[in-house]
Design a protein around this motif. Structure first.
Motif, short mmCIF file in Angstrom:
data_model
loop_
_atom_site.label_atom_id
_atom_site.label_comp_id
_atom_site.label_asym_id
_atom_site.label_seq_id
_atom_site.Cartn_x
_atom_site.Cartn_y
_atom_site.Cartn_z
N CYS A 1 -0.80 9.41 6.58
CA CYS A 1 -0.67 8.62 5.34
C CYS A 1 -1.93 8.64 4.48
O CYS A 1 -3.00 8.25 4.95
CB CYS A 1 -0.32 7.18 5.69
SG CYS A 1 -0.25 6.12 4.25
N PRO A 2 -1.83 9.08 3.22
CA PRO A 2 -3.04 9.10 2.38
C PRO A 2 -3.39 7.73 1.80
O PRO A 2 -4.46 7.54 1.24
CB PRO A 2 -2.64 10.07 1.25
CG PRO A 2 -1.15 10.02 1.18
CD PRO A 2 -0.66 9.65 2.55
N SER A 3 -2.49 6.75 1.95
CA SER A 3 -2.72 5.44 1.32
C SER A 3 -3.22 4.39 2.30
O SER A 3 -3.37 3.23 1.92
CB SER A 3 -1.42 4.92 0.69
OG SER A 3 -0.95 5.84 -0.25
N ARG B 1 8.85 6.29 6.42
CA ARG B 1 9.20 5.73 5.11
C ARG B 1 10.53 4.99 5.18
O ARG B 1 10.66 3.88 4.63
CB ARG B 1 9.26 6.85 4.06
CG ARG B 1 9.49 6.35 2.66
CD ARG B 1 9.37 7.45 1.65
NE ARG B 1 10.31 8.55 1.87
CZ ARG B 1 10.38 9.65 1.13
NH1 ARG B 1 9.56 9.79 0.10
NH2 ARG B 1 11.25 10.59 1.39
N VAL C 1 -1.64 3.05 4.95
CA VAL C 1 -0.63 2.05 5.34
C VAL C 1 -0.76 1.79 6.84
O VAL C 1 -0.69 2.72 7.64
CB VAL C 1 0.80 2.58 5.02
CG1 VAL C 1 1.87 1.66 5.60
CG2 VAL C 1 0.97 2.73 3.51
N ILE D 1 10.02 1.76 6.93
CA ILE D 1 9.28 0.81 6.08
C ILE D 1 10.25 0.12 5.12
O ILE D 1 10.20 -1.10 4.93
CB ILE D 1 8.12 1.54 5.34
CG1 ILE D 1 7.00 1.87 6.34
CG2 ILE D 1 7.58 0.70 4.18
CD1 ILE D 1 5.93 2.81 5.82
N LYS E 1 0.82 -1.23 0.00
CA LYS E 1 0.00 0.00 0.00
C LYS E 1 0.85 1.26 0.00
O LYS E 1 0.37 2.34 -0.35
CB LYS E 1 -0.89 0.02 1.24
CG LYS E 1 -2.13 -0.83 1.12
CD LYS E 1 -3.09 -0.46 2.22
CE LYS E 1 -4.48 -1.01 1.94
NZ LYS E 1 -5.41 -0.60 2.98
N CYS E 2 2.10 1.17 0.44
CA CYS E 2 2.93 2.37 0.55
C CYS E 2 3.38 2.82 -0.84
O CYS E 2 3.90 2.02 -1.61
CB CYS E 2 4.15 2.09 1.43
SG CYS E 2 5.28 3.49 1.52
N VAL E 3 3.17 4.11 -1.13
CA VAL E 3 3.53 4.64 -2.46
C VAL E 3 4.76 5.55 -2.37
O VAL E 3 5.02 6.36 -3.25
CB VAL E 3 2.34 5.38 -3.11
CG1 VAL E 3 1.21 4.42 -3.42
CG2 VAL E 3 1.84 6.54 -2.25
N HIS E 4 5.51 5.45 -1.30
CA HIS E 4 6.77 6.19 -1.05
C HIS E 4 6.59 7.71 -1.09
O HIS E 4 7.56 8.42 -1.31
CB HIS E 4 7.89 5.90 -2.06
CG HIS E 4 7.93 4.60 -2.76
ND1 HIS E 4 9.11 4.06 -3.19
CD2 HIS E 4 6.99 3.71 -3.11
CE1 HIS E 4 8.87 2.91 -3.78
NE2 HIS E 4 7.60 2.68 -3.73
N CYS E 5 5.39 8.22 -0.91
CA CYS E 5 5.19 9.66 -1.11
C CYS E 5 5.94 10.50 -0.07
O CYS E 5 6.30 11.64 -0.32
CB CYS E 5 3.70 9.99 -1.07
SG CYS E 5 2.95 9.67 0.54
N GLY E 6 6.15 9.94 1.12
CA GLY E 6 6.91 10.65 2.15
C GLY E 6 6.12 11.69 2.93
O GLY E 6 6.70 12.41 3.73
N PHE E 7 4.80 11.77 2.71
CA PHE E 7 4.01 12.74 3.50
C PHE E 7 4.19 12.48 5.00
O PHE E 7 4.20 13.40 5.80
CB PHE E 7 2.51 12.63 3.16
CG PHE E 7 2.14 13.16 1.80
CD1 PHE E 7 3.00 13.98 1.08
CD2 PHE E 7 0.90 12.87 1.24
CE1 PHE E 7 2.66 14.46 -0.17
CE2 PHE E 7 0.54 13.35 0.00
CZ PHE E 7 1.42 14.15 -0.71
N CYS E 8 4.33 11.21 5.35
CA CYS E 8 4.41 10.82 6.77
C CYS E 8 5.65 11.38 7.46
O CYS E 8 5.65 11.55 8.68
CB CYS E 8 4.38 9.30 6.90
SG CYS E 8 5.61 8.49 5.84
S1 SF4 Z 1 2.63 8.62 3.76
FE1 SF4 Z 1 1.98 6.49 3.61
S2 SF4 Z 1 2.25 5.96 1.45
FE2 SF4 Z 1 3.43 7.85 1.80
S3 SF4 Z 1 5.52 7.11 2.33
FE3 SF4 Z 1 4.43 7.37 4.25
S4 SF4 Z 1 3.57 5.34 4.67
FE4 SF4 Z 1 4.15 5.35 2.50
#
Ligand code: SF4
Ligand code: SF4
Length: 441
Positions: A86-88, A49, A90, A52, A24-31
């Motif tokens: 996290c928008p996805s 991230r 995870v 993860i 589910k993680c899309v590596h966006c890095g918002f977190c």
């Molecule tokens: S915000 Fe969610 S989807 Fe994006 S990197 Fe972090 S854990 Fe992954």
């Protein structure tokens, strides 16, 4: 995120679950922006991230944990701010829980670290042992300065600093039995008496029982309940955590069978997050899966339960300015954000929210003992933000946060339930001044 687990690896249900989470993680890095350790240390490997990626690499390659991954996973507070951001969707909580269990199984920690963790797991979940340890802490207090100078003994110094100099008497209300509600019966609940909180501040549960019974709710203290298991769960000690979960599921299932329960009331949000996860934790145990899911569905933070009751007007309306600190386990773990503030406002308090409310205070179970330096930085940042509100009192719903913030704040730090009880006719909470009280209309 693409994963490369073999079919043989995916036979393990824990690996299969983690693989689903990783994908589910899309590596966006918002977190990263809301992660307290990334904000404090600025290292990608101390961000959600980064962790993860480390966990993925360890699990995919079927490797035992090494020093690098242990360092970065140990620094994680399990505050779950990353899950809120996290928008996805995870589920970092289940992923890091799996990683911690894997570390516990495959990594040999240095001797002193092993000893410290073993002592914490042996003492904290058991009120009698914890009470004895707190009494003994007085003997070690003169040596805090010495222990702080030796890096390996810093956790001991942190433990001694957190230990209160006096311990309240054990509660007489929190013994197994039933507290009958006054007037028309509005519900029947069980209360978790818990472990560390029942020693550090037994008045929290006593106050909860007193307020609920005055509101017409029957409160059962079930025979056989114990620590929720969160403390050992966060240390990766899965067998011990599951044993605690089973013991509580049995105790509460008996209470349900003997008269029904509308809810299981929890007054420490750290425990609430874990109990609401019992259904997941015991999903692979055919003898417990269903019962555990039922228990999780009944679990309520006390403010969550009170918010659903139609509360009368308060007996007195304190005009006191309260800084509400939302524990991570409350806001991120259980997504309870509105209810405590609304209850306090309805009870006549002026509620202020500190800046950076999403950031952890650094308590996080045993984190303030095992990671004292990062924990102290987060505590000081939190206290500064709280004091900037101009509040007279700090309210929060987790004993860990109360102890942590009180160790540095100049304001009284109390459990939210004590302020609500005060407004609804209970005694003034200890340490809180009577100023600011105005009579209710
Ligand atoms: S915000 Fe969610 S989807 Fe994006 S990197 Fe972090 S854990 Fe992954
Ligand atoms: S749980 Fe908290 S400390 Fe750990 S990665 Fe997520 S935001 Fe960072």
């Amino acid at each position: 995120m693409q994963t490369n687990f073999s079919l043989a690896q995916l036979v393990d249900p824990h690996v299969a679950e983690s693989e689903k989470i990783l994908r589910k993680c899309v590596h966006c890095g918002f977190c990263t922006a809301t992660c307290p350790t990334y904000v404090t240390l600025g290292n990608e490997l101390d961000s959600p991230r980064g962790r993860i990626y480390l966990i993925k690499d360890m699990l995919e390659n079927g490797r035992p944990a090494d020093k690098e991954i242990v360092t970065h996973i140990d620094r994680c507070l399990s505050c779950l701010a990353c899950m809120t951001t996290c928008p996805s969707g995870v589920n970092y909580m289940h992923l890091v829980d799996h990683a911690r269990a894997h570390i516990q199984e495959t990594y040999k920690r240095p001797l002193l670290d092993r000893l410290t963790r073993a002592v914490l797991a042996f003492v904290l979940p058991y009120p009698n042992r914890f009470r004895t340890a707190l009494k003994l802490a007085g003997l070690g207090r003169p040596f805090i300065g010495l222990f702080e100078k030796l890096p390996v003994l810093k956790p001991v110094a942190a433990m001694l600093k957190l230990a209160p100099s006096s311990i309240p008497l054990a509660s007489s209300m929190a013994k197994p039995g039933t507290h009958v509600g006054q007037g028309a019966k509005r519900g029947r609940v069980a209360i978790l008496t818990g472990c560390a909180q029942s020693v550090l501040d037994p008045a929290i549960n006593d106050t909860t029982i007193s307020l609920l019974t005055r509101l017409g709710v029957e409160v059962v203290v079930p025979e056989g309940e114990g620590c929720c298991g969160a403390l050992v769960h966060h240390m990766g000690r899965e067998a011990a955590a599951l044993a605690s979960a089973r013991q509580n599921v049995d105790a509460w299932t008996r209470a349900v069978e003997r008269g029904g329960l509308d809810a299981i009331i929890i007054t420490a949000s750290g425990c609430g997050t874990t109990i609401k996860d019992y259904g997941f934790m015991l999903r692979l145990d055919p003898a417990y899966a269903e019962k555990a899911a039922r228990v999780s569905a009944l679990a309520r933070d006390v403010t969550e339960y009170l918010a659903a009751l139609d509360l009368p007007e308060p007996v007195r309306k304190p005009g006191t300015i309260v800084a509400y600190h939302s524990a991570c386990s409350m806001q991120h773990g259980q997504k309870i954000t509105r209810q405590p503030k609304e209850l306090l406002a309805k009870a006549g308090f002026v509620v202020r929210e500190p800046r950076e409310g999403h950031l952890c205070c650094g308590s996080a179970g045993t984190y303030n003992i095992l990671q004292p330096e990062i924990s102290a930085k987060l505590r000081d940042r939190k206290v500064k933000n709280i004091e900037a509100t101009g509040a007279e009192i700090v309210a929060t719903g987790n004993i860990g946060c109360i102890t942590q913030i009180a160790s540095a704040a100049r304001l009284p730090v109390v459990h939210t339930i004590k302020l609500l009880d005060w407004a609804y006719g209970g005694p003034r909470p200890e340490g809180v001044s009577d100023s600011g009280l105005i009579a209710a209309e």
